[in-house]
Design a protein around this motif. Sequence first.
Motif, PDB file in Angstrom:
ATOM      1  N   CYS A  69       0.878  -1.176   0.000  1.00 37.27           N
ATOM      2  CA  CYS A  69       0.000   0.000   0.000  1.00 37.27           C
ATOM      3  C   CYS A  69       0.910   1.219   0.000  1.00 37.27           C
ATOM      4  CB  CYS A  69      -0.860   0.029   1.263  1.00 37.27           C
ATOM      5  SG  CYS A  69      -1.665  -1.543   1.641  1.00 37.27           S
ATOM      6  N   ARG A  70       0.702   2.085  -0.974  1.00 41.65           N
ATOM      7  CA  ARG A  70       1.603   3.235  -1.122  1.00 41.65           C
ATOM      8  C   ARG A  70       0.847   4.553  -0.929  1.00 41.65           C
ATOM      9  NH1 ARG A  70       5.968   0.545  -3.653  1.00 41.65           N
ATOM     10  NH2 ARG A  70       5.255  -1.134  -5.011  1.00 41.65           N
ATOM     11  N   THR A  71       1.553   5.522  -0.364  1.00 38.72           N
ATOM     12  CA  THR A  71       0.952   6.851  -0.264  1.00 38.72           C
ATOM     13  C   THR A  71       0.718   7.365  -1.682  1.00 38.72           C
ATOM     14  OG1 THR A  71       3.198   7.731  -0.109  1.00 38.72           O
ATOM     15  CG2 THR A  71       1.951   7.511   1.946  1.00 38.72           C
ATOM     16  N   PRO A  72      -0.372   8.105  -1.906  1.00 32.43           N
ATOM     17  CA  PRO A  72      -0.617   8.618  -3.253  1.00 32.43           C
ATOM     18  C   PRO A  72       0.394   9.688  -3.649  1.00 32.43           C
ATOM     19  CG  PRO A  72      -2.346   9.349  -1.731  1.00 32.43           C
ATOM     20  CD  PRO A  72      -1.466   8.412  -0.973  1.00 32.43           C
ATOM     21  N   TRP A  73       1.162  10.162  -2.701  1.00 32.98           N
ATOM     22  CA  TRP A  73       2.170  11.174  -3.021  1.00 32.98           C
ATOM     23  C   TRP A  73       3.564  10.536  -3.041  1.00 32.98           C
ATOM     24  CZ3 TRP A  73      -0.609  11.113   1.592  1.00 32.98           C
ATOM     25  CH2 TRP A  73       0.121  10.765   2.730  1.00 32.98           C
ATOM     26  N   GLY A  74       4.419  11.169  -3.849  1.00 31.30           N
ATOM     27  CA  GLY A  74       5.843  10.816  -3.797  1.00 31.30           C
ATOM     28  C   GLY A  74       6.267   9.603  -4.599  1.00 31.30           C
ATOM     29  N   GLU A  79       9.326  12.271  -8.614  1.00 28.61           N
ATOM     30  CA  GLU A  79       8.843  12.693  -7.290  1.00 28.61           C
ATOM     31  C   GLU A  79       9.622  11.968  -6.195  1.00 28.61           C
ATOM     32  OE1 GLU A  79       4.488  13.432  -6.217  1.00 28.61           O
ATOM     33  OE2 GLU A  79       4.408  11.955  -7.806  1.00 28.61           O
ATOM     34  N   GLY A  80       9.670  12.593  -5.056  1.00 24.39           N
ATOM     35  CA  GLY A  80      10.072  11.935  -3.806  1.00 24.39           C
ATOM     36  C   GLY A  80      11.337  11.095  -3.794  1.00 24.39           C
ATOM     37  N   GLY A  81      11.494  10.222  -4.738  1.00 21.77           N
ATOM     38  CA  GLY A  81      12.652   9.337  -4.755  1.00 21.77           C
ATOM     39  C   GLY A  81      12.505   8.220  -3.746  1.00 21.77           C
ATOM     40  N   PRO A  82      13.622   7.618  -3.327  1.00 22.09           N
ATOM     41  CA  PRO A  82      13.527   6.515  -2.379  1.00 22.09           C
ATOM     42  C   PRO A  82      12.821   6.977  -1.103  1.00 22.09           C
ATOM     43  CG  PRO A  82      15.795   6.822  -3.128  1.00 22.09           C
ATOM     44  CD  PRO A  82      14.992   7.972  -3.672  1.00 22.09           C
ATOM     45  N   GLY A  83      11.995   6.157  -0.556  1.00 20.99           N
ATOM     46  CA  GLY A  83      11.195   6.560   0.591  1.00 20.99           C
ATOM     47  C   GLY A  83      11.365   5.661   1.800  1.00 20.99           C
ATOM     48  N   ILE A  84      10.260   5.492   2.507  1.00 25.78           N
ATOM     49  CA  ILE A  84      10.254   4.672   3.717  1.00 25.78           C
ATOM     50  C   ILE A  84       9.452   3.409   3.428  1.00 25.78           C
ATOM     51  CG2 ILE A  84       9.571   4.573   6.151  1.00 25.78           C
ATOM     52  CD1 ILE A  84       9.538   7.668   6.138  1.00 25.78           C
ATOM     53  N   LEU A  85      10.047   2.276   3.736  1.00 24.91           N
ATOM     54  CA  LEU A  85       9.323   1.004   3.630  1.00 24.91           C
ATOM     55  C   LEU A  85       8.958   0.554   5.035  1.00 24.91           C
ATOM     56  CD1 LEU A  85       8.347  -1.524   2.061  1.00 24.91           C
ATOM     57  CD2 LEU A  85      10.655  -2.467   2.357  1.00 24.91           C
ATOM     58  N   ILE A  86       7.668   0.306   5.252  1.00 20.63           N
ATOM     59  CA  ILE A  86       7.233  -0.185   6.561  1.00 20.63           C
ATOM     60  C   ILE A  86       6.824  -1.644   6.405  1.00 20.63           C
ATOM     61  CG2 ILE A  86       5.579   0.107   8.435  1.00 20.63           C
ATOM     62  CD1 ILE A  86       5.651   3.076   7.873  1.00 20.63           C
ATOM     63  N   LEU A  87       7.580  -2.503   7.079  1.00 19.94           N
ATOM     64  CA  LEU A  87       7.403  -3.946   6.916  1.00 19.94           C
ATOM     65  C   LEU A  87       6.650  -4.529   8.103  1.00 19.94           C
ATOM     66  CD1 LEU A  87      10.815  -5.559   5.865  1.00 19.94           C
ATOM     67  CD2 LEU A  87       8.629  -5.740   4.660  1.00 19.94           C
ATOM     68  N   SER A  88       5.550  -5.221   7.789  1.00 23.76           N
ATOM     69  CA  SER A  88       4.784  -5.891   8.839  1.00 23.76           C
ATOM     70  C   SER A  88       4.388  -7.266   8.327  1.00 23.76           C
ATOM     71  CB  SER A  88       3.498  -5.116   9.156  1.00 23.76           C
ATOM     72  OG  SER A  88       3.771  -3.771   9.492  1.00 23.76           O
ATOM     73  N   HIS A  89       4.091  -8.190   9.235  1.00 26.57           N
ATOM     74  CA  HIS A  89       3.538  -9.471   8.781  1.00 26.57           C
ATOM     75  C   HIS A  89       2.157  -9.685   9.391  1.00 26.57           C
ATOM     76  CE1 HIS A  89       4.380 -11.836  12.503  1.00 26.57           C
ATOM     77  NE2 HIS A  89       5.533 -11.196  12.550  1.00 26.57           N
ATOM     78  N   LEU A 143       8.787  12.006   2.637  1.00 30.13           N
ATOM     79  CA  LEU A 143       9.164  10.889   1.770  1.00 30.13           C
ATOM     80  C   LEU A 143       7.932  10.037   1.455  1.00 30.13           C
ATOM     81  CD1 LEU A 143      12.452   9.533   3.436  1.00 30.13           C
ATOM     82  CD2 LEU A 143      12.241  11.029   1.450  1.00 30.13           C
ATOM     83  N   PRO A 144       7.889   9.435   0.277  1.00 35.02           N
ATOM     84  CA  PRO A 144       6.813   8.492   0.002  1.00 35.02           C
ATOM     85  C   PRO A 144       6.908   7.292   0.963  1.00 35.02           C
ATOM     86  CG  PRO A 144       8.515   8.371  -1.703  1.00 35.02           C
ATOM     87  CD  PRO A 144       8.855   9.536  -0.834  1.00 35.02           C
ATOM     88  N   VAL A 145       5.777   6.760   1.348  1.00 39.16           N
ATOM     89  CA  VAL A 145       5.766   5.615   2.265  1.00 39.16           C
ATOM     90  C   VAL A 145       5.109   4.423   1.576  1.00 39.16           C
ATOM     91  CG1 VAL A 145       4.950   4.737   4.492  1.00 39.16           C
ATOM     92  CG2 VAL A 145       5.651   7.135   4.287  1.00 39.16           C
ATOM     93  N   THR A 146       5.753   3.271   1.725  1.00 36.83           N
ATOM     94  CA  THR A 146       5.175   2.018   1.232  1.00 36.83           C
ATOM     95  C   THR A 146       5.002   1.068   2.404  1.00 36.83           C
ATOM     96  OG1 THR A 146       6.304   2.265  -0.890  1.00 36.83           O
ATOM     97  CG2 THR A 146       5.484   0.064  -0.343  1.00 36.83           C
ATOM     98  N   PHE A 147       3.787   0.593   2.593  1.00 40.53           N
ATOM     99  CA  PHE A 147       3.539  -0.455   3.588  1.00 40.53           C
ATOM    100  C   PHE A 147       3.578  -1.796   2.868  1.00 40.53           C
ATOM    101  CE2 PHE A 147       1.559   3.263   5.358  1.00 40.53           C
ATOM    102  CZ  PHE A 147       1.782   3.155   6.724  1.00 40.53           C
ATOM    103  N   MET A 148       4.286  -2.743   3.456  1.00 35.40           N
ATOM    104  CA  MET A 148       4.307  -4.069   2.855  1.00 35.40           C
ATOM    105  C   MET A 148       3.888  -5.066   3.926  1.00 35.40           C
ATOM    106  SD  MET A 148       7.423  -5.619   0.660  1.00 35.40           S
ATOM    107  CE  MET A 148       7.248  -7.150  -0.234  1.00 35.40           C
ATOM    108  N   PHE A 149       2.850  -5.841   3.602  1.00 32.07           N
ATOM    109  CA  PHE A 149       2.308  -6.803   4.567  1.00 32.07           C
ATOM    110  C   PHE A 149       2.622  -8.224   4.080  1.00 32.07           C
ATOM    111  CE2 PHE A 149      -0.159  -2.941   5.099  1.00 32.07           C
ATOM    112  CZ  PHE A 149      -0.136  -2.774   6.479  1.00 32.07           C
ATOM    113  N   ASN A 171      14.009   1.755  -1.353  1.00 28.25           N
ATOM    114  CA  ASN A 171      13.738   2.684  -0.254  1.00 28.25           C
ATOM    115  C   ASN A 171      14.996   3.089   0.499  1.00 28.25           C
ATOM    116  OD1 ASN A 171      10.650   3.171   0.122  1.00 28.25           O
ATOM    117  ND2 ASN A 171      10.847   1.041  -0.513  1.00 28.25           N
ATOM    118  N   LYS A 172      14.856   4.222   1.201  1.00 27.72           N
ATOM    119  CA  LYS A 172      15.979   4.798   1.924  1.00 27.72           C
ATOM    120  C   LYS A 172      16.047   4.259   3.350  1.00 27.72           C
ATOM    121  CE  LYS A 172      17.691   9.550   2.462  1.00 27.72           C
ATOM    122  NZ  LYS A 172      17.342  10.961   2.250  1.00 27.72           N
TER     123      LYS A 172
END
Length: 385
Positions: A69-74, A79-89, A143-149, A171-172
């Motif tokens: 799931c990605r933020t609609p921005w960045g 745009e934005g470039g490398p962002g934040i990856l939030i990893l969850s299971h 920064l753009p944020v990507t959630f990965m589940f 991602n950064k």
Amino acid sequence: MNNPKTNLPALDADEILAGVLSWVEIESPSHDGKAVNVMVDQVENEARTMGLEIERTPGRDGFGDILRCRTPWGHGEGEGGPGILILSHLDTVHPIGIKETKNPIRREDDKVYGPGIYDMKAGAYIALHAMRHLIREGRQTPLPVTFMFIPEEEIGSPTSKAMIAEEGQKNKYVLVTEPAREGGKIVTARNGRLQYDIKVKGVPAHAGARHMDGRSAIREMAHIILKLEALTDYEKGQTCSVGIIEGGTLTNVVPEDCTISVDIRIPDMEAAEEVMAFVEGLQPEDPDCTITVEGGVDRPPYEKFEGIEKLFEHAKACAAEIGFELQDLKTGGGSDGNFTGALGIPTLDGLGADGHGAHSNDEYIYYSSLVERCRLMIRLMETLD
Ligand SMILES: [Zn+2]
């Protein structure tokens, strides 16, 4: 990493808890892809409602789907470039039914119990809720944020690890929402994990009349088990556990087959290579038995390198501003953070809820940690740049 002194908005602990519990209600053992996908549906719906962009990859080998799931921005071009990856299971180690039997969902003062609540439904929920909060306030992250589940972290992410590494490299920073340790500590280094399946082939024979013709696979395996378990060295941070054993058919037959599954944790790659050479070079005590070894690195180890040190110092400053002291540690356990940390991507782990009893029937979180951890996640998302 800027540090704007914004007013911290109010977060509602009861609202967060209600959300966490709605996720705990959906039991999601790793091996039950259908059950995990009910959990994936829930998260997808919430993320869609928040306005995040959804990418859902169908699961393989009976496991659940992988959700991004990605933020609609960045995320657009230029745009934005490398962002934040939030990893969850979204999977847990608990079979279906535990929420009514061995660990009923309930609150006792500050402790809130339930299967998988600590590892890691609460952490996964908190991170997504942090983004929901920012969106409600009409704010965007620098920064753009990507959630990965991830649907099968608890068994080593066999169908998702390649995608985790690939996403990590885009991602950064990587923030992992595994449970907090020992009073809220986060994780800045992790042991690696080796996994082996070892088979011994012996010679079957009548256990009474022709004992001398037999070559017991179980007897041979007993030697191997002792050699493996002797790899354990607590000072070095190295452990070996033979977790599963199968062998033999009937008591009156000298067993032809024996199989074990082994879990080995290593502090660094040097130790990993030493152990791999040892395991792969195992020789039978009885030359009539044969040994087959399958396996290797399941999760690579990573140390607290400079990028992690800096990211931790930043998180520590955020926590101090919120009003608590953030500490860190190295843990023997593995997580999906191993894949990104070992690639040299600054990774902070253990950002989930504080609590106790991961993988046990006494698993709980502290209600009082929910708002604090959510606020830390918000501050990380809005200050990392
Ligand atoms: Zn976990």
